[in-house]
Scaffold this motif. Structure first.
Motif, PDB file in Angstrom:
ATOM      1  N   GLY A   1      -3.512   5.384   4.329  1.00  0.00           N
ATOM      2  CA  GLY A   1      -4.503   6.081   4.211  1.00  0.00           C
ATOM      3  C   GLY A   1      -5.039   6.935   5.274  1.00  0.00           C
ATOM      4  O   GLY A   1      -5.873   7.753   5.415  1.00  0.00           O
ATOM      5  N   MET A   2      -4.771   6.317   6.625  1.00  0.00           N
ATOM      6  CA  MET A   2      -5.380   6.823   7.750  1.00  0.00           C
ATOM      7  C   MET A   2      -4.442   8.064   8.339  1.00  0.00           C
ATOM      8  O   MET A   2      -3.462   7.824   8.330  1.00  0.00           O
ATOM      9  CB  MET A   2      -5.417   5.668   8.706  1.00  0.00           C
ATOM     10  CG  MET A   2      -6.448   4.730   8.916  1.00  0.00           C
ATOM     11  SD  MET A   2      -6.900   3.758  10.107  1.00  0.00           S
ATOM     12  CE  MET A   2      -8.384   3.039   9.761  1.00  0.00           C
TER      13      MET A   2
ATOM     14  N   THR B   1       1.292   6.658  13.050  1.00  0.00           N
ATOM     15  CA  THR B   1       1.058   5.746  11.958  1.00  0.00           C
ATOM     16  C   THR B   1       1.357   4.255  12.564  1.00  0.00           C
ATOM     17  O   THR B   1       2.101   4.101  13.363  1.00  0.00           O
ATOM     18  CB  THR B   1       1.953   6.064  11.024  1.00  0.00           C
ATOM     19  OG1 THR B   1       3.301   6.125  11.235  1.00  0.00           O
ATOM     20  CG2 THR B   1       1.654   7.574  10.371  1.00  0.00           C
ATOM     21  N   LEU B   2       0.814   3.179  11.594  1.00  0.00           N
ATOM     22  CA  LEU B   2       0.988   1.983  11.880  1.00  0.00           C
ATOM     23  C   LEU B   2       1.932   1.547  11.191  1.00  0.00           C
ATOM     24  O   LEU B   2       2.034   1.536   9.664  1.00  0.00           O
ATOM     25  CB  LEU B   2      -0.465   1.152  12.061  1.00  0.00           C
ATOM     26  CG  LEU B   2      -0.206  -0.247  12.076  1.00  0.00           C
ATOM     27  CD1 LEU B   2       0.219  -0.840  13.386  1.00  0.00           C
ATOM     28  CD2 LEU B   2      -1.634  -0.905  11.758  1.00  0.00           C
ATOM     29  N   LYS B   3       2.834   0.611  11.460  1.00  0.00           N
ATOM     30  CA  LYS B   3       3.856   0.094  10.566  1.00  0.00           C
ATOM     31  C   LYS B   3       4.177  -1.265  11.063  1.00  0.00           C
ATOM     32  O   LYS B   3       4.152  -1.410  12.236  1.00  0.00           O
ATOM     33  CB  LYS B   3       5.220   1.119  10.716  1.00  0.00           C
ATOM     34  CG  LYS B   3       5.007   2.313   9.795  1.00  0.00           C
ATOM     35  CD  LYS B   3       6.205   3.153   9.542  1.00  0.00           C
ATOM     36  CE  LYS B   3       6.166   4.400   9.013  1.00  0.00           C
ATOM     37  NZ  LYS B   3       7.183   5.123   8.589  1.00  0.00           N
ATOM     38  N   ILE B   4       4.819  -2.326  10.089  1.00  0.00           N
ATOM     39  CA  ILE B   4       5.167  -3.368  10.631  1.00  0.00           C
ATOM     40  C   ILE B   4       6.540  -3.519  10.317  1.00  0.00           C
ATOM     41  O   ILE B   4       7.110  -3.216   9.350  1.00  0.00           O
ATOM     42  CB  ILE B   4       4.578  -4.571   9.782  1.00  0.00           C
ATOM     43  CG1 ILE B   4       3.148  -4.587   9.840  1.00  0.00           C
ATOM     44  CG2 ILE B   4       4.981  -5.866   9.885  1.00  0.00           C
ATOM     45  CD1 ILE B   4       2.665  -5.164  11.100  1.00  0.00           C
ATOM     46  N   GLY B   5       7.175  -3.941  11.339  1.00  0.00           N
ATOM     47  CA  GLY B   5       8.939  -4.318  11.154  1.00  0.00           C
ATOM     48  C   GLY B   5       9.040  -5.940  11.194  1.00  0.00           C
ATOM     49  O   GLY B   5       8.352  -6.482  11.751  1.00  0.00           O
ATOM     50  N   ARG B   6      10.366  -6.077  10.643  1.00  0.00           N
ATOM     51  CA  ARG B   6      10.755  -7.392  10.324  1.00  0.00           C
ATOM     52  C   ARG B   6      11.636  -7.721  11.476  1.00  0.00           C
ATOM     53  O   ARG B   6      12.521  -6.998  11.680  1.00  0.00           O
ATOM     54  CB  ARG B   6      11.211  -7.735   8.940  1.00  0.00           C
ATOM     55  CG  ARG B   6      11.668  -9.232   8.869  1.00  0.00           C
ATOM     56  CD  ARG B   6      12.416  -9.343   7.333  1.00  0.00           C
ATOM     57  NE  ARG B   6      13.346  -8.734   7.118  1.00  0.00           N
ATOM     58  CZ  ARG B   6      13.437  -7.646   6.323  1.00  0.00           C
ATOM     59  NH1 ARG B   6      12.421  -7.296   5.696  1.00  0.00           N
ATOM     60  NH2 ARG B   6      14.631  -7.065   6.163  1.00  0.00           N
TER      61      ARG B   6
ATOM     62  N   PRO C   1       0.796  -1.146   0.008  1.00  0.00           N
ATOM     63  CA  PRO C   1      -0.022   0.034   0.022  1.00  0.00           C
ATOM     64  C   PRO C   1       0.767   1.436   0.170  1.00  0.00           C
ATOM     65  O   PRO C   1       2.088   1.259   0.444  1.00  0.00           O
ATOM     66  CB  PRO C   1      -0.746  -0.041   1.343  1.00  0.00           C
ATOM     67  CG  PRO C   1       0.269  -0.891   2.208  1.00  0.00           C
ATOM     68  CD  PRO C   1       0.930  -1.677   1.516  1.00  0.00           C
ATOM     69  N   MET C   2       0.172   2.291  -0.192  1.00  0.00           N
ATOM     70  CA  MET C   2       1.026   3.694  -0.459  1.00  0.00           C
ATOM     71  C   MET C   2      -0.022   4.693  -0.068  1.00  0.00           C
ATOM     72  O   MET C   2      -1.228   4.836  -0.210  1.00  0.00           O
ATOM     73  CB  MET C   2       1.749   3.897  -1.556  1.00  0.00           C
ATOM     74  CG  MET C   2       0.796   3.880  -2.904  1.00  0.00           C
ATOM     75  SD  MET C   2       1.902   3.986  -4.381  1.00  0.00           S
ATOM     76  CE  MET C   2       2.319   5.695  -4.395  1.00  0.00           C
TER      77      MET C   2
ATOM     78  N   VAL D   1      -7.735   0.525  15.162  1.00  0.00           N
ATOM     79  CA  VAL D   1      -8.376   1.722  15.481  1.00  0.00           C
ATOM     80  C   VAL D   1      -7.971   3.160  14.911  1.00  0.00           C
ATOM     81  O   VAL D   1      -6.795   3.061  15.035  1.00  0.00           O
ATOM     82  CB  VAL D   1      -8.871   1.794  16.855  1.00  0.00           C
ATOM     83  CG1 VAL D   1      -9.808   3.043  17.002  1.00  0.00           C
ATOM     84  CG2 VAL D   1      -9.393   0.408  17.359  1.00  0.00           C
ATOM     85  N   GLY D   2      -8.712   3.782  13.974  1.00  0.00           N
ATOM     86  CA  GLY D   2      -8.004   4.704  13.281  1.00  0.00           C
ATOM     87  C   GLY D   2      -9.217   5.685  12.587  1.00  0.00           C
ATOM     88  O   GLY D   2     -10.227   5.304  12.613  1.00  0.00           O
ATOM     89  N   LYS D   3      -8.616   6.801  12.236  1.00  0.00           N
ATOM     90  CA  LYS D   3      -9.481   7.716  11.127  1.00  0.00           C
ATOM     91  C   LYS D   3      -8.785   8.121   9.994  1.00  0.00           C
ATOM     92  O   LYS D   3      -7.395   8.469  10.291  1.00  0.00           O
ATOM     93  CB  LYS D   3     -10.274   8.612  11.884  1.00  0.00           C
ATOM     94  CG  LYS D   3      -9.524   9.684  12.496  1.00  0.00           C
ATOM     95  CD  LYS D   3      -9.908  10.825  13.236  1.00  0.00           C
ATOM     96  CE  LYS D   3      -9.209  12.026  13.610  1.00  0.00           C
ATOM     97  NZ  LYS D   3     -10.072  12.968  14.386  1.00  0.00           N
ATOM     98  N   GLU D   4      -9.380   8.264   9.010  1.00  0.00           N
ATOM     99  CA  GLU D   4      -8.785   8.861   7.762  1.00  0.00           C
ATOM    100  C   GLU D   4      -9.014  10.422   7.894  1.00  0.00           C
ATOM    101  O   GLU D   4      -9.580  10.945   8.697  1.00  0.00           O
ATOM    102  CB  GLU D   4      -9.747   8.597   6.347  1.00  0.00           C
ATOM    103  CG  GLU D   4      -9.249   6.772   6.269  1.00  0.00           C
ATOM    104  CD  GLU D   4     -10.071   6.270   5.050  1.00  0.00           C
ATOM    105  OE1 GLU D   4     -11.070   7.181   4.627  1.00  0.00           O
ATOM    106  OE2 GLU D   4      -9.938   5.325   4.586  1.00  0.00           O
ATOM    107  N   ALA D   5      -8.382  11.336   6.946  1.00  0.00           N
ATOM    108  CA  ALA D   5      -8.544  12.773   7.160  1.00  0.00           C
ATOM    109  C   ALA D   5      -9.721  13.087   6.823  1.00  0.00           C
ATOM    110  O   ALA D   5     -10.489  12.763   5.817  1.00  0.00           O
ATOM    111  CB  ALA D   5      -7.791  13.180   6.091  1.00  0.00           C
TER     112      ALA D   5
END
Length: 589
Positions: A494-495, A466-471, A115-116, A512-516
Motif C-alpha cells: 500500500g505504500m 518498494t520493500l520486499k522480503i526474500g527467502r 498483503p496485496m 519509513v515510507g509514504k502512501e499515495a
C-alpha cells in the motif's frame, strides 16, 4: 440537520475495538432475501461456535460444503452488498446479490497473512427458496457464497491476532520466527482457546513460504492428543502438552528442541506466562520438561542482557558510537579500531552481532572492508570492489546475519550482483538472485539475525522503491556452497515509496515510507505485511535512514535530515541525540 434531499445509506468506520464481541442472530421467520444476506454477512464476524448460527442462513448442502477455516479475504471495509437484479434473476430461480469491496490481504489455511495492493473484490451470494422447517411454507436461504470468510480489516483485527511460531533454520541450531494469525478468543471451528490454537498451528508445520528454509523437530504427523481443546499452566507456570503417539519415541535432545520451539512460540502470547514446558506421551507419561532459560541457547541473537549499542558515521566519515543512555546533544564516543581512527573515509557501515567487527563501504562506494572495533589493527585490503562509473551505482550499505556472514549488493548497471562473504573474511560468493535480471536495483538490504530472510528496498524501472522480503536458501551439496535469495514477497504494497527499513526483532521491521498522496510515516510492520493502528510511530520529517534494536531495551534511532541523528524512547517523542553532524545510524546486524 438537513431539511431536504434524499436519504442515502453510508458505511460507518469501525475502529475494530478488540474488546467488542459480535453475537450472531439467527434468521427470523419469513425473512426477506435482503435480510438473509445481511444477517449472514454479520454472522461471519462472530465467535459463534462452529459458525452454527451463520450456517442457519444457508441451505443444508451449502452449510455442509462451507469451510470457514479454508481462507480469509480481508477488505478495507465490510463487504458492500448490492441489490439483487430481479429482472436478470427471476424470483422462481432465486436472486443473486453482488458483493464488492477493496481487498487488501488474504489468510490461507495455514494462517499465513499475505498483503496485496488494494484491488477490487467481486463475488456474489445467491439465495433460493426452500421448504420451511415445519413444511408449511417457503423460506429464503443461501445456496452459493464466497469461499472461506470475508471480513473487513476492522473485524479481522478484532477477531484475530498475530503470533510467531518458531522453527529451526535448516541445518542450524537456532530458531526462526514464522508469523501467523489465530483467533483472539475461542476458535469457532476447533473450539480451542488461543494457547491451544497456537500449539496446534506450530505442530501443523511452517507456512508455505518459509517451509523450504526451516525444519521442525517434531516428528511428522505429531498432533495434540485427540480431544484436547484447552491448555493451561499450573501454579508453577508449567504448561503440560499431551501429544499423540507419533512423538512417543523421540530422544532427549530432540525433545529438548521440540520444547524450545514451544517455549519461543508461547513467549509471544502475553495472555499466558509459560516458564516451563512438559511434553507428554499419548499415555500421559512425561517425554521431557524444559525451562524457558534452557531454551535461550537456541535464540539467533545472544546479547547476555547487556543491550545493543547503535553506531553512526560522522561528517568526517569516521565510525562513532551513540550514547543512547545520555541526555540530548551529548558527545559521540570514539569507536576503537581503524574505522574509529579515520583510517578510511566511510559512507556506510554494518556492525556484526557480536559487536566485534565493522564492515565499511568507502566514501566513493567502491570498496568494502572489514575491521575490528575492539582493538587497533592495520586496515586489511578490500574484500570487494565495484567497477561502476558512478558512486551511486556502486556498493550498497552492508549487513551481517547471525551466522557471521556479510552481505552487500553491487548496483553496477552493467552487471548488478548480490554478494555474501562467509564469516566476513572469506572469498566473496555471488548469491543467486534471478530477480536482479528483471531490472530491479537494490537500494538497500538488511538480513535477519537468523540468516533466513532478507529485507530488500528495490527500485523498479519506473523509479518506485518498494520493500520486499526474500527467502535465503543455502545448498551445501557439492564442492561449494550455493546461496540463493528467492520468492520475493511484498511487505507494504500500500505504500507508494519506501525510504528506509530496519529489522526490529525476530519478525518485525521499522519502515519509513509514504502512501499515495500521504506524508512520510515511520511505522512497525510484521514481515508478513500485517500492521495495526498502534504501529505508527510519532511523526518525523525527512527521514533517510532508520535503525532499531533486536529488542525494546534500546531506542529506535534515525537520520532525520535537518534534525540530524535522533532517537525515540518508548513513551516520548523524537529527540536529537548528538551535537555533531552524521548519517547512516545502525544497530548490530
Amino acid at each position: 440537520m438537513p431539511d431536504s434531499g434524499d436519504v442515502r445509506n453510508v458505511k460507518a468506520s469501525n475502529p475494530g475495538d478488540s474488546q467488542v464481541r459480535v453475537y450472531a442472530v439467527q434468521p427470523r421467520e419469513n425473512a426477506e432475501p435482503d435480510e438473509i444476506v445481511d444477517g449472514f454477512l454479520e454472522a461471519m464476524t462472530s465467535d459463534d461456535p462452529g459458525f452454527a448460527t451463520a450456517r442457519k442462513y444457508l441451505t443444508k448442502q451449502a452449510a455442509r460444503a462451507w469451510k470457514p477455516e479454508q481462507s480469509i479475504t480481508v477488505l478495507t471495509t465490510a463487504p458492500d452488498r448490492e441489490q439483487a437484479d430481479r429482472l436478470a434473476d427471476p424470483e422462481s430461480q432465486g436472486r443473486s446479490y453482488p458483493i464488492r469491496g477493496r481487498q487488501i490481504a488474504t489468510v490461507d489455511a495455514r494462517h499465513a497473512y499475505q498483503p496485496m495492493s488494494p484491488a477490487e473484490y467481486r463475488d456474489f451470494i445467491h439465495v433460493v427458496q426452500q421448504p420451511s422447517a415445519d413444511g408449511k411454507g417457503m423460506e429464503w436461504r443461501i445456496d452459493h457464497l464466497p469461499p472461506g470468510l470475508v471480513l473487513s480489516q476492522a473485524d479481522f483485527q478484532r477477531n484475530y491476532r498475530s503470533v510467531n511460531k518458531y522453527y529451526f533454520a535448516s541445518g542450524e541450531d537456532w530458531v526462526v520466527a514464522d508469523p501467523v494469525y489465530i483467533r483472539q478468543r475461542q476458535d469457532p471451528v476447533t473450539r480451542m482457546d488461543p494457547v491451544t490454537q497456537t500449539v496446534k498451528a506450530l505442530l501443523e508445520g511452517p507456512t508455505n513460504w518459509l517451509k523450504p528454509a526451516v525444519d521442525s523437530r517434531f516428528p511428522s504427523g505429531t498432533e495434540l492428543k485427540e480431544g484436547v481443546t484447552t491448555l493451561a499452566t499450573d501454579d508453577q507456570s508449567t504448561l503440560k502438552v499431551p501429544l499423540n503417539a507419533k512423538a512417543d519415541r523421540v530422544g532427549g535432545e530432540v525433545c529438548r528442541r521440540m520444547a524450545a520451539q514451544l517455549l519461543f512460540t508461547l513467549g509471544d502470547l502475553t495472555s499466558v506466562r509459560v516458564e516451563k514446558v512438559e511434553l507428554q506421551r499419548a499415555d500421559g507419561t512425561s517425554l521431557c520438561a524444559v525451562a524457558k532459560a534452557q531454551a535461550e541457547e537456541f535464540a539467533p541473537v545472544h546479547d547476555g542482557g547487556r543491550g545493543e549499542n547503535p553506531f553512526f558515521v560522522d561528517e568526517h566519515g569516521t565510525l562513532k558510537t551513540l550514547p543512547v543512555g545520555g541526555t540530548e546533544d551529548t558527545e559521540a564516543q570514539v569507536t576503537p579500531g581503524p574505522f574509529g581512527k579515520g583510517a578510511t573515509e566511510l559512507r556506510s557501515v554494518a556492525i556484526d552481532r557480536a559487536e566485534s567487527r565493522a564492515a565499511g563501504v568507502g566514501k566513493d562506494g567502491r570498496e568494502l572492508r572489514v575491521a575490528s572495533i575492539l582493538s587497533d589493527h592495520e586496515l586489511k585490503p578490500a574484500l570487494l570492489t565495484s567497477t561502476a562509473a558512478r558512486p551511486e551505482d556502486r556498493l550498497s550499505a552492508p549487513s551481517w546475519d547471525g551466522r557471521g556472514d556479510l552481505w552487500v549488493a553491487d548496483r553496477n548497471p552493467a552487471k548488478p550482483r548480490l554478494w555474501v562473504i562467509p564469516d566476513g573474511e572469506g572469498e566473496p560468493l555471488e548469491v543467486r538472485a534471478p530477480w536482479l535480471s528483471d531490472g530491479a536495483r537494490v537500494e538497500s538490504l538488511r538480513v535477519s539475525a537468523d540468516g533466513v530472510r532478507i529485507a530488500l528496498l528495490l527500485k523498479d524501472q519506473d523509479g518506485r522503491t518498494t520493500l520486499k522480503i526474500g527467502r535465503v536458501e543455502r545448498d551445501d551439496r557439492g564442492t561449494q556452497q550455493t546461496v540463493s535469495v528467492v520468492d520475493l514477497q511484498p511487505v507494504v504494497p500500500g505504500m507508494e515509496t519506501v525510504t528506509a527499513v530496519s529489522w526490529a526483532g525476530p519478525s518485525r521491521l521499522v519502515v519509513v515510507g509514504k502512501e499515495a498522496g500521504g506524508v512520510q510515516q515511520v511505522r512497525y510492520v510484521q514481515t508478513d505485511g500485517a500492521t495495526s493502528a498502534t504501529s505508527v510511530l510519532p511523526g518525523l520529517n525527512g527521514v533517510t535512514a532508520v535503525a532499531a534494536p533486536n529488542d525494546d531495551r534500546s531506542p529506535v534511532v534515525a537520520d532525520s535530515g535537518n534534525d540530524g541523528i535522533v532517537r525515540l524512547v518508548p513513551g516520548a517523542n523524537w529527540q536529537r541525540l548528538v551535537k555533531v553532524e552524521g548519517s547512516a545510524p545502525v544497530y548490530p546486524g
